[in-house]
Design an enzyme around this catalytic site. Structure first.
Site, mmCIF file in Angstrom:
data_model
loop_
_atom_site.group_PDB
_atom_site.id
_atom_site.type_symbol
_atom_site.label_atom_id
_atom_site.label_comp_id
_atom_site.label_asym_id
_atom_site.label_seq_id
_atom_site.Cartn_x
_atom_site.Cartn_y
_atom_site.Cartn_z
ATOM 1 N N LYS A 117 -21.100 -6.971 3.358
ATOM 2 C CA LYS A 117 -19.975 -6.477 2.332
ATOM 3 C C LYS A 117 -19.563 -7.575 1.286
ATOM 4 O O LYS A 117 -19.656 -7.261 0.038
ATOM 5 C CB LYS A 117 -18.832 -5.953 2.976
ATOM 6 C CG LYS A 117 -17.937 -4.957 2.177
ATOM 7 C CD LYS A 117 -16.927 -4.176 2.996
ATOM 8 C CE LYS A 117 -16.595 -3.981 4.322
ATOM 9 N NZ LYS A 117 -15.666 -3.085 4.687
ATOM 10 N N GLN A 154 -7.085 -4.362 8.458
ATOM 11 C CA GLN A 154 -6.415 -3.335 9.098
ATOM 12 C C GLN A 154 -5.077 -4.012 9.946
ATOM 13 O O GLN A 154 -5.049 -5.245 9.956
ATOM 14 C CB GLN A 154 -7.248 -3.067 10.575
ATOM 15 C CG GLN A 154 -6.678 -1.663 11.093
ATOM 16 C CD GLN A 154 -6.619 -0.658 10.392
ATOM 17 O OE1 GLN A 154 -5.752 -0.441 9.785
ATOM 18 N NE2 GLN A 154 -7.535 0.455 10.318
ATOM 19 N N GLY A 169 -14.767 5.395 4.510
ATOM 20 C CA GLY A 169 -14.037 6.656 5.031
ATOM 21 C C GLY A 169 -14.669 6.673 6.373
ATOM 22 O O GLY A 169 -15.605 6.458 6.897
ATOM 23 N N ASP A 170 -13.731 7.298 7.169
ATOM 24 C CA ASP A 170 -14.081 7.879 8.529
ATOM 25 C C ASP A 170 -14.953 9.072 8.730
ATOM 26 O O ASP A 170 -14.834 9.824 7.963
ATOM 27 C CB ASP A 170 -12.659 8.097 9.186
ATOM 28 C CG ASP A 170 -11.829 7.034 9.572
ATOM 29 O OD1 ASP A 170 -12.473 5.814 9.874
ATOM 30 O OD2 ASP A 170 -10.497 7.112 9.604
ATOM 31 N N ALA A 177 -19.395 0.858 3.128
ATOM 32 C CA ALA A 177 -18.944 0.295 1.885
ATOM 33 C C ALA A 177 -19.685 -0.727 1.092
ATOM 34 O O ALA A 177 -19.719 -0.650 -0.317
ATOM 35 C CB ALA A 177 -17.589 -0.141 2.450
ATOM 36 N N GLU A 203 0.968 -1.365 0.048
ATOM 37 C CA GLU A 203 0.012 0.115 -0.001
ATOM 38 C C GLU A 203 0.882 1.028 -0.071
ATOM 39 O O GLU A 203 1.902 1.147 0.834
ATOM 40 C CB GLU A 203 -0.949 -0.008 1.154
ATOM 41 C CG GLU A 203 -1.845 1.428 1.318
ATOM 42 C CD GLU A 203 -2.517 1.566 2.548
ATOM 43 O OE1 GLU A 203 -3.469 0.792 2.707
ATOM 44 O OE2 GLU A 203 -1.987 2.223 3.297
ATOM 45 N N THR A 258 -3.918 4.655 -1.615
ATOM 46 C CA THR A 258 -4.845 5.382 -0.890
ATOM 47 C C THR A 258 -5.806 6.588 -1.323
ATOM 48 O O THR A 258 -5.136 7.201 -2.308
ATOM 49 C CB THR A 258 -4.511 5.457 0.651
ATOM 50 O OG1 THR A 258 -3.533 6.760 0.331
ATOM 51 C CG2 THR A 258 -3.939 4.386 1.234
ATOM 52 N N GLU A 274 -19.386 -6.857 13.906
ATOM 53 C CA GLU A 274 -18.317 -6.871 13.009
ATOM 54 C C GLU A 274 -18.487 -7.710 11.744
ATOM 55 O O GLU A 274 -18.499 -7.264 10.555
ATOM 56 C CB GLU A 274 -17.095 -6.935 13.500
ATOM 57 C CG GLU A 274 -15.950 -6.881 12.703
ATOM 58 C CD GLU A 274 -15.639 -5.305 12.394
ATOM 59 O OE1 GLU A 274 -15.863 -4.239 13.235
ATOM 60 O OE2 GLU A 274 -15.007 -5.133 11.231
HETATM 61 P P1 FAD Z 1 -17.811 -0.129 6.464
HETATM 62 O O1 FAD Z 1 -17.565 -1.276 5.768
HETATM 63 O O2 FAD Z 1 -19.019 0.795 5.968
HETATM 64 O O3 FAD Z 1 -17.789 -0.062 7.990
HETATM 65 C C1 FAD Z 1 -17.887 1.083 8.938
HETATM 66 C C2 FAD Z 1 -18.525 0.623 10.175
HETATM 67 O O4 FAD Z 1 -20.075 0.409 9.948
HETATM 68 C C3 FAD Z 1 -18.355 -0.750 10.859
HETATM 69 O O5 FAD Z 1 -18.425 -0.756 12.380
HETATM 70 C C4 FAD Z 1 -19.325 -1.744 10.327
HETATM 71 O O6 FAD Z 1 -19.423 -2.903 11.121
HETATM 72 C C5 FAD Z 1 -20.427 -1.033 10.118
HETATM 73 N N1 FAD Z 1 -21.315 -1.244 9.158
HETATM 74 C C6 FAD Z 1 -20.956 -1.876 7.926
HETATM 75 N N2 FAD Z 1 -22.182 -2.052 7.101
HETATM 76 C C7 FAD Z 1 -23.238 -1.810 7.982
HETATM 77 C C8 FAD Z 1 -24.629 -2.037 7.807
HETATM 78 N N3 FAD Z 1 -25.123 -2.359 6.653
HETATM 79 N N4 FAD Z 1 -25.472 -1.563 8.903
HETATM 80 C C9 FAD Z 1 -24.920 -1.244 9.969
HETATM 81 N N5 FAD Z 1 -23.485 -0.795 10.044
HETATM 82 C C10 FAD Z 1 -22.800 -1.372 9.291
HETATM 83 N N6 FAD Z 1 -9.729 5.603 4.705
HETATM 84 C C11 FAD Z 1 -9.564 6.483 3.916
HETATM 85 O O7 FAD Z 1 -10.125 7.519 3.940
HETATM 86 N N7 FAD Z 1 -8.738 6.371 2.703
HETATM 87 C C12 FAD Z 1 -8.076 5.239 2.384
HETATM 88 O O8 FAD Z 1 -7.941 5.101 1.313
HETATM 89 C C13 FAD Z 1 -8.471 4.247 3.270
HETATM 90 N N8 FAD Z 1 -7.663 2.903 3.302
HETATM 91 C C14 FAD Z 1 -8.117 1.906 4.011
HETATM 92 C C15 FAD Z 1 -7.468 0.681 3.750
HETATM 93 C C16 FAD Z 1 -7.649 -0.469 4.635
HETATM 94 C C17 FAD Z 1 -7.093 -1.836 4.381
HETATM 95 C C18 FAD Z 1 -8.513 -0.183 5.910
HETATM 96 C C19 FAD Z 1 -8.594 -1.291 6.775
HETATM 97 C C20 FAD Z 1 -8.942 1.026 6.018
HETATM 98 C C21 FAD Z 1 -9.108 2.031 5.224
HETATM 99 N N9 FAD Z 1 -9.250 3.403 5.320
HETATM 100 C C22 FAD Z 1 -9.106 4.414 4.598
HETATM 101 C C23 FAD Z 1 -10.135 3.557 6.704
HETATM 102 C C24 FAD Z 1 -11.674 3.525 6.659
HETATM 103 O O9 FAD Z 1 -12.010 4.275 5.608
HETATM 104 C C25 FAD Z 1 -12.204 3.528 7.907
HETATM 105 O O10 FAD Z 1 -11.764 2.506 8.874
HETATM 106 C C26 FAD Z 1 -13.836 3.666 7.812
HETATM 107 O O11 FAD Z 1 -14.179 4.256 9.160
HETATM 108 C C27 FAD Z 1 -14.399 2.393 7.717
HETATM 109 O O12 FAD Z 1 -14.484 2.205 6.304
HETATM 110 P P2 FAD Z 1 -15.044 0.819 5.858
HETATM 111 O O13 FAD Z 1 -15.127 0.819 4.414
HETATM 112 O O14 FAD Z 1 -14.455 -0.337 6.506
HETATM 113 O O15 FAD Z 1 -16.602 0.871 6.328
#
Ligand code: FAD
Length: 286
Positions: A164, A175, A109-110, A124, A17, A48, A157
């Site tokens: 997903k 992570q 995204g956060d 996502a 990455e 990223t 989780e």
């Molecule tokens: P999601 O999969 O949407 O999950 C987020 C939260 O919502 C989790 O607690 C999950 O359990 C919950 N959730 C998921 N689906 C549902 C649902 N249907 N109903 C209720 N709750 C649900 N951030 C960046 O800004 N840029 C990057 O390039 C980037 N790269 C990353 C690469 C990796 C390998 C990792 C692990 C993280 C990366 N991140 C990046 C951080 C990521 O954007 C954050 O961790 C963000 O908070 C969650 O993204 P996610 O896609 O995992 O979210």
């Protein structure tokens, strides 16, 4: 090439990455890093994406293009959806498609006070479901061996991770974590939940004590005592911390490789010395 095909055809993969350089000066200085990374023959390099979009997304695309065209390595583009509406996501997807990008790490995204959610994509999995209807990308997703900070517990989780994967994520990148038992437990839970796509461990070799302390708290990762002793002892000695950090990461990686894991995804922090040292340590293994 689709990343899912790489996992279907290879025993264990090695991927990196990187992030687009923050300076407005463009991507010239990234070449030193990329030439070393490409020499190490990774299966793919993921790039990223700035969660707020704007010029950040442009740099991600430029870098992915460079990786593909100039370095002949398969890029994976990270794409966050929180701040984009469907129209903007379509524009980005079309741009990726026209550049020949085949792989997207789909992310939410956060959630931060500075960012305003656009409201079209809550998770996502929503992004994957939406894009899958129209476009022929391979989708990867993120996963969290120590739970995402917003998840109530590991059941929550894994339940959402299953959603997903059902939406179309074909590979999961994890992570960072510093104790392999955590990853093994997590992988087992994924299997029990019927998550049958490759779950690839993300490893971050430590070279900077304050940076890792910040990342660990941001990522909800734990600090095992063995790891903390290294940071405490060498935090003010850069060279010693580099040696100890590489050694710790290599021990983690070799233990993972001898177990039944699909590959290693290395968080390089754009540091070619890190990637080189790690690859040197496993050159006869992967
Ligand atoms: P999601 O999969 O949407 O999950 C987020 C939260 O919502 C989790 O607690 C999950 O359990 C919950 N959730 C998921 N689906 C549902 C649902 N249907 N109903 C209720 N709750 C649900 N951030 C960046 O800004 N840029 C990057 O390039 C980037 N790269 C990353 C690469 C990796 C390998 C990792 C692990 C993280 C990366 N991140 C990046 C951080 C990521 O954007 C954050 O961790 C963000 O908070 C969650 O993204 P996610 O896609 O995992 O979210």
């Amino acid at each position: 090439m689709k990343i899912s095909d790489i996992y279907n055809n290879k025993k264990q993969t090695l991927s990196f990455e990187i992030f687009p350089p923050k300076k407005e000066s463009g991507l010239e200085n990234i070449d030193e890093t990329l030439s070393v990374l490409a020499e190490l023959n990774p299966d793919f390099i993921s790039v990223t994406f700035g969660a707020g979009g704007g010029t950040g997304s442009k740099r991600t695309l430029e870098l992915a293009r460079k990786i593909k065209e100039e370095y002949k390595v398969e890029p994976v583009v990270h794409l966050t959806c929180l701040t984009y509406d469907k129209k903007q996501i379509d524009e980005l997807a079309k741009e990726l498609q026209s550049e020949g990008i085949e792989n997207i790490l789909a992310l939410r995204g956060d959630i931060t006070p500075e960012l305003t959610p656009a409201g079209d994509f809550a998770h996502a999995s929503d992004l994957i479901s939406y894009l899958k209807k129209e476009y022929d990308f391979c989708f990867l997703g993120a996963c969290y061996p120590e739970c995402h900070a917003e998840s109530a517990d590991m059941i929550d989780e894994i339940k959402h991770l299953r959603t997903k994967v059902d939406a179309g994520a074909e590979v999961l990148l994890s992570q960072l974590f510093f104790a392999n038992e955590i990853f093994y437990n997590f992988s087992e839970k994924c299997k029990i939940a019927g998550i049958d796509v490759p779950v690839v461990p993300g490893i971050m070799p430590v070279i900077n004590a304050s940076q890792i302390k910040r990342m660990v708290s941001m990522c909800n990762a734990s600090f095992p005592a063995r790891f903390k002793r290294i940071i405490d002892k060498y935090e003010d000695n850069k060279e010693a911390l580099f040696d100890a950090g590489m050694s710790y990461a290599l021990t983690q990686i070799i233990d993972l490789l001898v177990s039944d894991i699909p590959g290693i995804h290395l968080y390089t922090m754009n540091n070619p010395k890190v990637a080189r040292r790690i690859c040197e340590g496993i050159k006869n293994i992967v």
